[in-house]
Design an enzyme around this catalytic site. Structure first.
Site, PDB file in Angstrom:
ATOM      1  N   GLU A 168       0.873  -1.163   0.000  1.00  0.00           N
ATOM      2  CA  GLU A 168       0.000   0.000   0.000  1.00  0.00           C
ATOM      3  C   GLU A 168       0.908   1.209   0.000  1.00  0.00           C
ATOM      4  OE1 GLU A 168      -2.267   3.275   0.759  1.00  0.00           O
ATOM      5  OE2 GLU A 168      -0.690   2.650   2.101  1.00  0.00           O
ATOM      6  N   CYS A 205      -5.541   5.464   5.183  1.00  0.00           N
ATOM      7  CA  CYS A 205      -5.273   4.219   4.485  1.00  0.00           C
ATOM      8  C   CYS A 205      -6.560   3.434   4.275  1.00  0.00           C
ATOM      9  CB  CYS A 205      -4.286   3.379   5.280  1.00  0.00           C
ATOM     10  SG  CYS A 205      -3.997   1.800   4.507  1.00  0.00           S
ATOM     11  N   CYS A 226      -6.142  -0.093   5.990  1.00  0.00           N
ATOM     12  CA  CYS A 226      -6.215  -0.124   7.453  1.00  0.00           C
ATOM     13  C   CYS A 226      -7.384   0.723   7.931  1.00  0.00           C
ATOM     14  CB  CYS A 226      -4.940   0.440   8.059  1.00  0.00           C
ATOM     15  SG  CYS A 226      -3.458  -0.255   7.348  1.00  0.00           S
ATOM     16  N   HIS A 240      -7.716   2.891  11.771  1.00  0.00           N
ATOM     17  CA  HIS A 240      -7.471   4.335  11.860  1.00  0.00           C
ATOM     18  C   HIS A 240      -8.716   5.059  12.337  1.00  0.00           C
ATOM     19  CE1 HIS A 240      -3.439   5.294  10.719  1.00  0.00           C
ATOM     20  NE2 HIS A 240      -3.469   4.404   9.733  1.00  0.00           N
ATOM     21  N   ARG A 298      -0.782  -4.213  11.286  1.00  0.00           N
ATOM     22  CA  ARG A 298       0.640  -3.962  11.022  1.00  0.00           C
ATOM     23  C   ARG A 298       1.369  -3.440  12.247  1.00  0.00           C
ATOM     24  NH1 ARG A 298      -2.457  -3.350   7.013  1.00  0.00           N
ATOM     25  NH2 ARG A 298      -1.985  -4.230   4.977  1.00  0.00           N
ATOM     26  N   SER A 341       3.443   1.399  10.327  1.00  0.00           N
ATOM     27  CA  SER A 341       4.457   1.282   9.271  1.00  0.00           C
ATOM     28  C   SER A 341       5.532   2.356   9.385  1.00  0.00           C
ATOM     29  CB  SER A 341       3.802   1.339   7.887  1.00  0.00           C
ATOM     30  OG  SER A 341       3.070   0.148   7.671  1.00  0.00           O
ATOM     31  N   CYS A 369       2.768  -0.500   4.525  1.00  0.00           N
ATOM     32  CA  CYS A 369       1.563   0.301   4.379  1.00  0.00           C
ATOM     33  C   CYS A 369       2.013   1.747   4.459  1.00  0.00           C
ATOM     34  CB  CYS A 369       0.584  -0.043   5.484  1.00  0.00           C
ATOM     35  SG  CYS A 369      -1.099   0.282   5.009  1.00  0.00           S
TER      36      CYS A 369
END
Lengths: 653, 368, 142
Positions: free
Chosen positions: A16, A69, A72, A76, A547, A572, A616
């Site tokens: 991503e 994202c 995700c 988030h 992640r 990330s 990501c």
């Protein structure tokens, strides 16, 4: 600059976001080489989301941060919702906690499966080799490897089924339109699966596409759509339907009717089945063939978790915040593991987090202080794009590890780079499993690690050591392991006598039993207008995302009630960040050291390790507190840290 | 329902069409046999697709042809300032309504020649791929994400090239551009106030660069899966769809989500939901007071619904946030306030079915 | 839930059209015209019910009642389900396409001798024949 990079991947695909990797390999004279120093990981796209959030209605923040994202999206959004709830002192209902657990859990299962098959598998699976497979032998292999798995057409796969998959591949080749499979590193000497194993994995690549569509339905029943399902500060916007939604009772109501609940139940069952029958055995099959990858891709060995998934059984009262009020029962614990004691869980102390922009394209705080001190503004001074190549074919665009080279900042904990994500999750669970506070899931983790990873091959294990979990292969293994743990948490699991764990009903059942209860705290919106009741100056929310550790901080204006400042510290970012002030490389960079490449022009080996982190990058890049004013001190009751000050714990953003 | 169709009182034009039925030609049936797809299953798929696209059923054979042609239409999908949500959404649409044998648009219906999140190739091999597929002509260029206006800003660089240069070069030989998602269509989140990176929509950037090519905006954050693939298939089988003034296909964006929402009844007659989880919200009453932007948002959410028709935002209890409209992040509502929970100002969007300013400060009731 | 296409199918042949809505009458007129056209030209016609402007539940039901059921009903089962039902008027077919979950994808009224989806195709028949011959050639055919 160190030796000129001769291994460059830009763009890194099957991730991503936008990422460039540079490294130098000492050539072996035969086209290959060995990377002896850390690589360089650079994000090359920025949007500036935190700046956009200033002055907004805090109830809206989740929708903005979701868009950090689209992969995700749930975590988030929920991190933001938790941060605002914390800022204004609002507790949520049991149902909200149950549903949040399920939604985050479903995201783990969905993301991890899709990561393995659609983003990572082609590093291990040679599609061209699959075309040489014998369909009858592939069917036999499927019976051994995946036992009872019935693909989405509902029948056990036979030779005809695999012939159909072969036909699809042959069609691509015969019309010369390879589409997504074009220009892969096919035939690379590092591919080791047999044609039949390759074909089996390719068929699951296709099946997983259809499967993924089914499991996200859990998100769409609760959130109205996926990606970017709707959430709300104070609970969940979905509520139980006043009618059943069955065919003779279809007027009005909500998605949480009989049909919607059945959809969720089906999605939950499909998650568990696919993980047990396909994902786990497939990872073990790949691992068996690629055991040497337990010797590559290690990071410095420091791991960090914020913790996630409160145990609903502990949530005894309505209107508590399970995520904060009941940390003891987290499935994934909060804590830190240091390289010198990989089986010891050390309490997490937010004071120890700093961020560093010495090598990131921002002005300010490059002394490794709290980012709340000093100024942070977008400041690109990297090489210009669009300059073409030098006459010798080398690139004019080269990033320099001694300069600024990424839009990602470098978060540090106690001045050390930390790895976050599935490997950190499994190691912290494993470590807690050795303490008096061991949870049933910790025991399962210890049992599975022993059974699948450590046991000798004669007993069906991989015969690897515990220390080797810190590796490219270990990361893939830990990802599937936590997926199994979480899928079982949602769907329920039987007792395990050997490991001494009791049967568990699963989050879906717990929610179902309580579904008539409350979904939203009716005080939420009025509380936004009562700053005198706000318990803290700065709200803090976290989730432990698929992640890794994810935290948001929000400071509200006590007059307008709008957002004064917003920061995110993202998983990330910990993994993909650049070097820090003292030149210590980030986890991606460190992990590349020691890689042996067969062909510098086809750096498949580098891709394997980078992909094992599940990059990501959209998540990792955002900014910033542009006014750079110090945050006000605040007490935060969060997990194992009894009281910390946000001004101290403020970390990278 | 499409706005192209007759209004409630006009029955002069019935949506019936005559033809030799929906018989597939031999080549199509042959291809289906090769692909191991049941012909009847596929006919049903195409019937549903035609219905979704508001195409006459006589177009089913052409849809089938387009979807099974031996040379698949090339699609180049490029990502800029985006979050991958649009691609995630598109991945969910690989079949029209679940289904297994037609499991993958990517293998059977289009040749997805460049898509960074899914493609096998990386680095130099990916760049070579991009150059070689965009050297041909006639491909559909799908773009998600906005693009920073200045090539030298450093805000977007990929493959050592700026977003502007990458887009310009890829657009050169494209037959059609499809901006997928609100960021590509209208600038979206990166462009939200104060637009820190000078983000532009694809249309704006095309104007800046002097590129005049057909452009379809498929807005939404993200767009509905079936809408993304539906638009592409529509173009491949029928050519350019009818577009609204914002270059969105009217077949999907002709109506507001309010018009097809089952909660609309109580918008007109009351009562309204006043809080999340109140008795009216459990009964499925209108979410106007909770900030629903449905009456001013053009999309097909309440008609097509999400994830194979499972639900849509209002059905799951949350108002529409307006994500298919330009600048929805900065939309001003009642008292000139921004916010997804602030009710839209009375009178706004009146022509689209909103009541006049005497309405909806009370318990509903459409008295205009 | 409240999509017109999700409305329960409950034909009641006994009910007269009585105070049928103008839309129902319009559709029925259309059916009559196209049926006549078919008899003349053999041109099949499909009416897409989803493309009907704002047909509400009551109108839908009264249309269904008006057409009622005839002698033939058939079902295609290929992951998805297609229900084909002749109405009380020969050659007028009510065709319901359902997805895997049983939800209605689209509903059509087809005016033709036999809806295409029911017919076998020569190419499929040839492939079937080949498989059958192969099976017969096996040492111990089933």
């Amino acid at each position: 600059m160190a030796a000129t990079p001769n291994v460059i991947i830009d763009p890194v695909t099957r991730i991503e976001g936008h990422l460039r990797i540079q490294a130098h390999a000492v050539p072996d004279g035969m086209g290959g080489g060995t990377i002896t120093d850390p690589g360089l990981s650079a994000s090359t796209m920025v949007r500036g989301l935190e700046k956009i959030l200033q002055g907004r209605d805090p109830r809206d923040a989740w929708a903005f941060t979701q868009r950090i994202c689209g992969v995700c999206t749930v975590v988030h959004g929920l991190t933001s919702v938790r941060a605002v709830e914390h800022a204004i002192g609002i507790k949520v209902s049991k149902n909200a906690d149950y549903i949040r657990n399920m939604m985050i859990g479903a995201q783990y299962v969905h993301d991890h499966v899709m990561h393995f098959y659609h983003l990572h598998a082609l590093d291990w699976v040679d599609v061209v080799s699959a075309m040489k497979a014998n369909p009858t032998r592939t069917a036999a292999l499927a019976r051994i490897n995946n036992g009872t798995y019935k693909p989405n057409n509902g029948a056990l796969p036979n030779a005809a089924y695999f012939q159909t998959v072969l036909n699809k591949l042959n069609n691509l080749v015969s019309r010369g339109q390879l589409g997504l499979f074009a220009n892969g590193y096919w035939g690379h000497s590092a591919y080791k699966l047999s044609p039949e194993e390759n074909l089996l994995l390719v068929s699951h690549y296709l099946e997983a596409l259809a499967w993924a569509r089914e499991v996200v339905k859990l998100h769409s029943v609760f959130g109205g759509k996926d990606p970017h399902p709707n959430l709300v500060v104070g609970g969940m916007p979905c509520t139980l339907s006043s009618n059943t939604g069955t065919i003779n009772d279809d007027k009005g109501g909500t998605s949480l009717n009989t049909a919607g609940l059945a959809t969720i139940k089906t999605a939950v069952a499909r998650m568990k089945a696919f993980v047990d029958q396909v994902y786990l055995p497939d990872v073990l099959l790949v691992a068996k063939r690629y055991k040497e990858w337990a010797d590559f891709g290690a990071t410095a060995g420091n791991f960090l978790c914020y913790g996630e998934f409160p145990d609903p059984a502990l949530v005894k009262r309505e209107f508590t915040d399970g995520a904060i009020d009941y940390p003891a029962g987290y499935i994934i614990p909060q804590g830190v593991i240091w390289a010198d004691a990989p089986t010891t869980l050390v309490p997490f102390d937010e004071k120890m987090v700093t961020e560093n922009v010495a090598h990131a394209w921002y002005l300010g705080s490059d002394t490794g202080e709290h980012p709340s001190v000093g100024e942070t503004e977008l400041y690109y001074d990297g090489p210009l794009p669009d300059q073409g190549r030098n006459p010798d074919g080398t690139s004019k665009y080269m990033l320099d590890e001694n300069a600024r080279y990424s839009w990602i900042k470098s978060p540090r904990y106690d001045s050390q780079p930390m790895e976050v994500g599935p490997l950190a999750h499994i190691l912290t669970m494993h470590a807690r499993g050795g303490t008096a506070n061991a949870q049933p899931t910790d025991k399962l983790v210890r049992g599975y690690v022993q059974q699948f990873w450590i046991n000798p091959t004669a007993q069906g294990g991989l015969g690897l050591t515990f220390t080797q979990l810190n590796s490219t292969l270990g990361r893939i293994f830990c990802r599937v392991l936590e997926t199994k743990i979480i899928a079982d948490q949602i769907a329920g699991r039987a007792a395990d006598r050997t490991l001494g764990t009791a049967a568990y009903a699963g989050w879906y059942q717990l929610y179902y039993n309580n579904k008539a209860g409350a979904y939203w705290n009716p005080n939420t919106f009025t509380r936004l207008q009562q700053p005198n009741l706000w318990p803290v100056q700065v709200g803090f929310g976290f989730t432990e995302a698929p992640r890794g550790a994810l935290g948001h901080w929000v400071k509200l204006n006590r007059v307008s009630g709008l957002i004064d400042n917003y920061q995110c510290v993202v998983a990330s970012q910990w993994n993909a960040g650049p070097r820090d002030l003292v030149g210590a490389p980030g986890p991606y960079e460190e992990a590349l050291r020691g890689h042996v490449l067969a062909d510098l022009k086809q750096p498949l080996e580098v891709l394997r390790t980078i992909h094992s982190f599940d990059p990501c990058i959209g998540c990792a890049v955002h900014i910033v507190d542009p006014d750079g004013k110090p945050l006000v001190q605040v007490d935060v009751n969060h997990g194992v840290c009894s009281t910390t000050r946000v001004s101290d714990m403020r970390c990278a953003s | 329902m499409s706005t192209d169709l007759p209004s409630r009182s006009d029955y002069s034009h019935m949506p019936a069409d005559s033809s030799d039925g929906v018989t597939f030609d031999e080549a199509t049936v042959e291809r289906l046999l090769q692909l191991g797809i049941s012909r009847r299953r596929f006919m049903s798929y195409c019937a549903g697709l035609a219905s979704l696209l508001a195409l006459p059923q006589s177009m089913v054979p052409r849809l089938a042809q387009a979807a099974t042609s031996t040379t698949l239409p090339a699609v180049v999908y490029m990502s800029f300032q985006e979050c991958t949500g649009c691609l995630e959404s598109m991945v969910n649409s690989f079949a029209f309504s679940g289904g297994t044998t037609i499991d993958n648009l990517i293998l059977n219906m289009i040749s997805l020649d460049y898509q960074e999140t899914l493609m096998a190739a990386a680095g130099d091999q990916a760049e070579e791929r991009l150059l070689s597929v965009t050297a041909q002509s006639g491909y559909v260029l799908v773009v998600d994400g906005s693009i920073p206006a200045r090539w030298d800003s450093g805000y977007f660089i990929s493959g050592e090239r700026s977003g502007v240069a990458r887009f310009r070069d890829a657009a050169k030989n494209a037959a059609l551009l499809v901006a997928v998602g609100t960021c590509a269509s209208f600038g979206g989140l990166p462009k939200a106030d104060p637009n820190p990176t000078d983000a532009l929509s694809i249309g704006e950037l095309m104007a800046d660069l002097g590129i005049s090519k057909p452009l379809i905006n498929v807005s939404g954050c993200p767009p509905i899966p079936e809408v993304i693939t539906g638009v592409i298939l529509y173009y491949l089988s029928q050519g350019m769809p009818t577009l609204d003034s914002l270059r969105r296909p009217t077949v999907f964006y002709g109506d507001t989500v309010h018009e097809d929402c089952y909660r609309k009844e109580s918008f007109e007659e009351g009562p309204l939901a006043r809080a999340f989880d109140d008795p009216n919200s459990r009964k499925g009453k209108c979410l106007y007071m909770l900030g629903c932007k449905g009456p001013v948002t053009h999309n097909a959410c309440s008609r097509v619904r999400w994830n194979q028709g499972i639900s849509f935002p209002m059905m799951s209890g949350h108002g529409c946030i307006g994500c298919a409209e330009p600048d929805f992040w900065d939309r001003l509502n009642r008292n000139n306030e921004k916010g997804f929970y602030i009710p839209i100002a009375a009178g706004s969007g009146h022509s689209r079915g909103l009541p006049c300013d005497t309405c909806h400060d009370d318990n509903g009731g459409d008295d205009d | 839930m409240t999509r017109l296409s999700d409305i329960p199918v409950q034909a009641d042949p006994g009910e007269s059209r009585g105070n049928a809505s103008p839309l129902v009458t319009a559709v029925l007129n259309n059916v009559a015209d196209t049926l006549a056209q078919f008899l003349e030209s053999r041109l099949a016609t499909v009416i897409d019910l989803r493309a009907m402007p704002q047909m509400d539940a009551a109108t839908y039901q009264s249309l269904k009642n008006a057409l009622s059921v005839g002698e033939v009903s058939a079902k295609v089962e290929a992951d998805v389900t297609v229900e084909i039902r002749e109405t009380q008027y020969a050659g007028v077919w009510w065709v319901t396409h359902r997805n895997e979950q049983g939800g209605i994808v689209t509903e059509l009224i087809e005016i033709t001798e036999i809806p295409d989806i029911l017919k076998a195709h020569a190419i499929d028949m040839r492939a079937g024949l080949q498989r059958l011959r192969q099976a017969l050639a096996e040492p111990s055919p089933v």
